[in-house]
Design an enzyme around this catalytic site. Sequence first.
Site, PDB file in Angstrom:
ATOM      1  N   LYS A   1       0.801  -1.240   0.000  1.00 55.84           N
ATOM      2  CA  LYS A   1       0.000   0.000   0.000  1.00 55.84           C
ATOM      3  C   LYS A   1       0.836   1.293   0.000  1.00 55.84           C
ATOM      4  O   LYS A   1       0.575   2.179  -0.818  1.00 55.84           O
ATOM      5  CB  LYS A   1      -0.972  -0.015   1.182  1.00 55.84           C
ATOM      6  CG  LYS A   1      -2.086  -1.072   1.031  1.00 55.84           C
ATOM      7  CD  LYS A   1      -2.900  -1.167   2.319  1.00 55.84           C
ATOM      8  CE  LYS A   1      -4.021  -2.182   2.214  1.00 55.84           C
ATOM      9  NZ  LYS A   1      -4.713  -2.356   3.512  1.00 55.84           N
TER      10      LYS A   1
ATOM     11  N   VAL B   1      -0.992  -9.030   5.870  1.00 59.81           N
ATOM     12  CA  VAL B   1      -1.534 -10.273   6.440  1.00 59.81           C
ATOM     13  C   VAL B   1      -0.788 -11.512   5.948  1.00 59.81           C
ATOM     14  O   VAL B   1      -1.020 -12.611   6.449  1.00 59.81           O
ATOM     15  CB  VAL B   1      -3.060 -10.427   6.200  1.00 59.81           C
ATOM     16  CG1 VAL B   1      -3.842  -9.413   6.995  1.00 59.81           C
ATOM     17  CG2 VAL B   1      -3.397 -10.366   4.721  1.00 59.81           C
TER      18      VAL B   1
HETATM   19  O1  DON Z   1      -7.409  -6.067   1.442  1.00 53.88           O
HETATM   20  C1  DON Z   1      -7.007  -7.111   1.936  1.00 53.88           C
HETATM   21  O2  DON Z   1      -7.749  -7.762   2.628  1.00 53.88           O
HETATM   22  C2  DON Z   1      -5.612  -7.675   1.744  1.00 53.88           C
HETATM   23  N1  DON Z   1      -5.363  -8.408   0.663  1.00 53.88           N
HETATM   24  C3  DON Z   1      -4.540  -6.921   2.355  1.00 53.88           C
HETATM   25  C4  DON Z   1      -4.768  -6.857   3.814  1.00 53.88           C
HETATM   26  C5  DON Z   1      -3.586  -6.693   4.661  1.00 53.88           C
HETATM   27  O3  DON Z   1      -2.504  -7.144   4.396  1.00 53.88           O
HETATM   28  C6  DON Z   1      -3.860  -6.015   5.939  1.00 53.88           C
HETATM   29  N2  DON Z   1      -2.678  -5.777   6.694  1.00 53.88           N
HETATM   30  N3  DON Z   1      -2.273  -6.184   7.710  1.00 53.88           N
END
Ligand code: DON
Length: 607
Positions: free
Chosen positions: A67, A259
Amino acid sequence: MQSPIQAYLDGLHARVAEMQGGELANYIPELTKADPSWFSICLVTMDGAVYSTGDSAQKFTIQSISKPFVYATALADRGVKFVAGKVGVEPSGDAFNSISLDPKTGAPLNPMINAGAIATASLVAGATPAAQWQRIVDSIGTFIGRDLDIDEDVYRSESDTGFRNRAIAWMLKNFGIIDGEPMASLENYFRQCSILVDCRDLAFMAATLANGGVHPLTGRRALPLEHVERVLSVMATCGMYDFAGSWVYEVGMPAKSGVGGGIIAVLPGRFGIGVFSPRLDPKGNSVRGIEVCRHLSRDFGLHVFSRAGDPSMALGRIYTADQAPSKRQPSPTMRSYLNDNAHRIKYLCLHGFLAVDGIEYVIRRMIEMAADSSSFILDMHQVDGLSESAARLLNDARLRFAGENIAVVFSRIHRRHAIKHFLSTTSPKNDRGYLSFEDNDLAVEWCENHLLGDLAMPTRDPISLADCPLLRGLPPELLAQVEKAATVQHYRQDESILTTGQAGDGRVFFIADGHVSILVPLKNGAHQRITTLGPGMSFGEMALLGQTTRSATVVADGEVSCWVLEADDIDRLAREAPTLRIVLLENISRDMAESLRRATQWIAALA
Ligand code: DON
């Protein structure tokens, strides 16, 4: 020998590996296939040295760590104003998938929550979603320093199940935050989250931000410098979502988690850190990743608010032209003025990266010395860099000192363009610019002239052959014969009088008027000035010792007149009166001893 940094990281890895808490992310089914024991730590320095430990080659998906880098790309492509109209920079304090939008405009609160990240994915340059995707991989690839792949299975898995993000994207469309087709931007967002990286890649992404946007190894700029602070600010306040406050409190480095289990932490100007362990806490941050960063911050004192370096380190040795005069050989009257006043020329050796605090210290010391100073030579040889604001202060100080007839000049900046750039761009419009010399000798000679000017001291005295130190002690009748044998030669500015390697023609020169520089050739084809000679001084006298080729180049610094004696004439006169040769050899020896003494003094002053 193993580096103690490596040993520390290995020890930290072994200790933190014992933590078994946390769960794999399961809202994207494919992420549950990760091995919970994977764990690696990597640290990259600003010159690209890598320390890594654990499963450092294990690939995983970057997820939310993408991001800040896509936000960076949007800033570079669309400018701050445009991006600010679409996405805010306020911490939401909410979870990563929260729907935190400005109640009036519908703009997501920040680019780190999913809503803001989906919006920024729609902002990067590109006429089509495919072109925008290419821009995203190219940009993140520049931060990492290699071409990238995505994990198709993770991408599919998220695209098939990401209903909440789909709803967010439609809402962004509803508020006019996304202009184009929202589902295409959403797919690009899912793809960017599926980029495959290892822990080393994370550390390089962090190190590129820490290094002002330039990859430490490839040297490629991934982001204009002006945006680096913006990206790091958003990471510091929003990068860890609803853990952001505790993170700054305990760890104190701009950071971002994903994540997939990754965390990056950036220590501007010092380190990039990557940690990977897929066991997550309930807020979606890697449990071991947080623990590793806590330890690193505490053990290495990396909190950004911890005490910075000691500003007095910016100033090294201070010495005077009394200890290290110029190599010019002044006439006796000039020499006596300089002997009494050379202590008023101060050399200041500056060190390291000069920021405002260091320059404040240097200027304060200069002010303390001002009453007893005619000029300051700022020797920049050991300076690594100069901030724009420090350069502005330095220029301001230079002009204020000039108002008190104290000169501030620079020496040995050499080819460090970044230093020259800030010194030039921060110099006020009505200023004629700063003076910079290639070596300390040229600088101190200029300062000696400034000092002589101060003392209303004529820099040239009309002289005769009798004043020449090389002929000192010659009986009057012999001197008269020498005067008769000498011819007067005139040289234009920059004319070479002698050239290194040239066959010796036995001529000896005595300067009647003007100055010449004695130069020796360097290996790279350039010349190093070893001394400047003025009226009364002689050159070419080595011919009298039987030297057949010229060992130095002699160039006229301006209009120059010399008395020239032919070796044959000297031989003829010396055959009739051997005293001539004895006096000449005595004077040459005295002159050599004096040069040696001065060289020793210089070396002692520099040590
Ligand atoms: O938008 C989402 O759910 C993900 N693919 C990315 C989320 C994420 O990594 C949140 N961070 N800790």
